[in-house]
Scaffold this active site. Structure first.
Site, PDB file in Angstrom:
ATOM      1  N   ARG A   1      23.626  32.041 -81.503  1.00 18.18           N
ATOM      2  CA  ARG A   1      22.874  31.153 -82.159  1.00 18.18           C
ATOM      3  C   ARG A   1      21.326  30.846 -81.991  1.00 18.18           C
ATOM      4  NH1 ARG A   1      27.791  26.683 -82.444  1.00 18.18           N
ATOM      5  NH2 ARG A   1      28.370  27.158 -84.513  1.00 18.18           N
TER       6      ARG A   1
ATOM      7  N   LYS B   1      44.748  26.217 -84.574  1.00 17.46           N
ATOM      8  CA  LYS B   1      45.462  25.155 -85.383  1.00 17.46           C
ATOM      9  C   LYS B   1      45.193  25.304 -87.106  1.00 17.46           C
ATOM     10  CE  LYS B   1      44.630  21.540 -82.052  1.00 17.46           C
ATOM     11  NZ  LYS B   1      43.815  20.336 -81.658  1.00 17.46           N
TER      12      LYS B   1
ATOM     13  N   GLY C   1      31.739  30.422 -85.452  1.00 14.24           N
ATOM     14  CA  GLY C   1      32.542  30.168 -84.049  1.00 14.24           C
ATOM     15  C   GLY C   1      33.137  31.063 -83.194  1.00 14.24           C
TER      16      GLY C   1
ATOM     17  N   GLY D   1      32.770  25.577 -88.604  1.00 12.51           N
ATOM     18  CA  GLY D   1      33.198  24.591 -89.409  1.00 12.51           C
ATOM     19  C   GLY D   1      32.417  24.597 -90.873  1.00 12.51           C
TER      20      GLY D   1
HETATM   21  C1  3PG Z   1      29.524  23.844 -83.981  1.00 21.28           C
HETATM   22  O1  3PG Z   1      29.575  24.416 -82.883  1.00 21.28           O
HETATM   23  O2  3PG Z   1      30.659  24.060 -84.780  1.00 21.28           O
HETATM   24  C2  3PG Z   1      28.344  23.150 -84.648  1.00 21.28           C
HETATM   25  O3  3PG Z   1      27.282  23.389 -83.670  1.00 21.28           O
HETATM   26  C3  3PG Z   1      28.652  21.854 -84.756  1.00 21.28           C
HETATM   27  O4  3PG Z   1      28.896  21.379 -83.744  1.00 21.28           O
HETATM   28  P1  3PG Z   1      30.208  20.065 -83.762  1.00 21.28           P
HETATM   29  O5  3PG Z   1      31.388  20.751 -84.239  1.00 21.28           O
HETATM   30  O6  3PG Z   1      30.529  19.536 -82.309  1.00 21.28           O
HETATM   31  O7  3PG Z   1      29.849  18.975 -84.784  1.00 21.28           O
END
Ligand code: 3PG
Ligand code: MG
Length: 395
Positions: free
Chosen positions: A34, A199, A352, A376
């Site tokens: 990132r 999940k 992720g 997400g």
């Molecule tokens: C992530 O790692 O999914 C993003 O940086 C957002 O972080 P968060 O899920 O803690 O909001």
């Protein structure tokens, strides 16, 4: 959406919201993907003579200062990648932030401390968030939204600040949105989605939406066991979300009704414990012993999934097929990645854990059309939700 080319940044202070939320082992960054993805936008602004103020979050410190979540190691790594010093403010909008920002010359860059040390960043109360947003906005004259991985959060730095300053989307956000739009608007077919991860409850919305769009849905990882159980099979001590069984039965029916091929594991690596060295055997997915837990998809499933990916023209992949952090249970994830690399589909890895897995397994990132920085965020986009951070940039 306005882009960097629409902003005149020379000599001006530009607040860049980046997603620098990287995994750390103590102070060691274990995957800097990132940070690397954030470099082009910051470099472009610096080359154009801006004073760049980067803000970002790390982990979930929940509104409190906690040195475990300091961005200091990230500032150091960002400096290495940019090839220039990154001034680091030890607070977010306090004395250190103000003096650090004031000292910036054209072409210099600073990073503020973790946004989530401030309760205003994530507050559900518009007034509290707005007050913090005003202080953050006060540090700069222009705003660039480039933290794609956080655009699904209605947070001050993502959603409120762009309403207070002239703004544009950074290059990363533009690139990510272009790819996701391609997936949603005009995917070449067959369009195959591979979902994994622990999940099923995290993915209900996206599964419901994808069942109306895809030709095939392959399901592996921890969430597969809830599907197997929903089909009436015992899953031993594997991950299981009992409370999701009805939902999942609904998905199985819906897939059948729509003619979407929903493909589940046919064999798994069943281990005696959740551990790197755990003793394990390959068993049929319909015959997992009561005292075992499935930690990866088995060899027949790897072949089956590869075959189901072979003729794909478009693939979206989110979530590992097993516990890839343990070498013995990384084979399923590797097999899916290799099948994607081998094919000539338009392949998108959704952020992720799956992006981390690609790098951890030392697979060539060039083998994929796009590796997203947002887990997400990309799922919520595909779910058809309005993402607050993108909506704010559109205005
Ligand atoms: C992530 O790692 O999914 C993003 O940086 C957002 O972080 P968060 O899920 O803690 O909001
Ligand atoms: Mg997340």
């Amino acid at each position: 959406m306005r882009t960097l080319d629409d902003l005149d940044v020379k000599g001006r202070r530009v607040l860049v919201r980046a997603d620098l939320n990287v995994p750390l082992d103590g102070e060691t960054i274990t995957d800097d993907g990132r940070i690397r993805a954030s470099v082009p936008t910051i470099s472009t602004l610096l080359e154009r003579g801006a004073k760049v103020v980067v803000c970002a979050h790390l982990g979930r410190p929940k509104g409190k200062v906690n040195p475990e979540y300091s961005l200091a190691p990230v500032a150091a790594r960002l400096g290495e990648l940019l090839g220039q010093d990154v001034a680091f403010a030890s607070d977010v909008v306090g004395d250190s932030a103000r003096s650090t920002v004031e000292a910036l010359q054209d072409g210099q860059v600073a990073l503020l401390e973790n946004l989530r040390y401030e309760p205003g960043e994530e507050s559900k109360d518009d007034a509290v968030r707005g007050e913090f947003a005003a202080r953050l906005a006060g540090l700069a004259e222009l705003y660039v939204g480039d933290g794609f991985g956080a655009v699904h959060r209605r947070h001050a730095s993502v959603y409120d600040v762009p309403r207070l300053l002239p703004h544009a989307a950074g290059g990363l956000v533009v690139a990510e949105v272009e790819v996701l739009r391609k997936l949603t608007e005009s995917p070449e077919r067959p369009y195959v989605v591979v979902l994994g991860g622990a999940k099923v409850s995290d993915k209900l919305g996206v599964i419901a939406n994808l069942l109306t769009k895809v030709d095939r849905l392959l399901i592996g990882g921890g969430m597969a066991y809830t599907f197997l159980k929903a089909q009436g099979h015992e899953v031993g001590r594997s991950l299981l979300q009992e409370d999701q069984l009805d939902q999942v039965r609904g998905f199985l029916d819906e897939a059948a009704r729509r003619g979407v091929e929903l493909v589940l594991p046919v064999d798994v690596l069943a281990a005696v414990a959740f551990a790197a060295e755990a003793e394990h055997d390959v068993v049929e997915a319909t015959a997992i012993p009561a005292d075992r837990e499935g930690l990866d998809i088995g060899p027949k499933t790897r072949e089956l999934f590869a075959a189901k990916l072979a003729d794909a023209r478009t693939v979206f992949w989110n979530g590992p097929m097993g516990v890839f952090e343990f070498e013995a249970f990384s084979g399923g994830t590797r097999a899916v990645a290799e099948a994607l690399i081998a094919g000539d589909a338009f392949t998108v890895v959704g952020g992720g854990d799956s992006a981390a897995a690609v790098r951890k397994l030392e697979l060539s990132e060039d083998g994929f059309s796009h590796i997203s920085t947002g887990g997400g965020a990309s799922l919520e986009y595909l779910e058809g939700k309005t993402l607050p951070g993108l909506a704010a940039l559109e205005d």
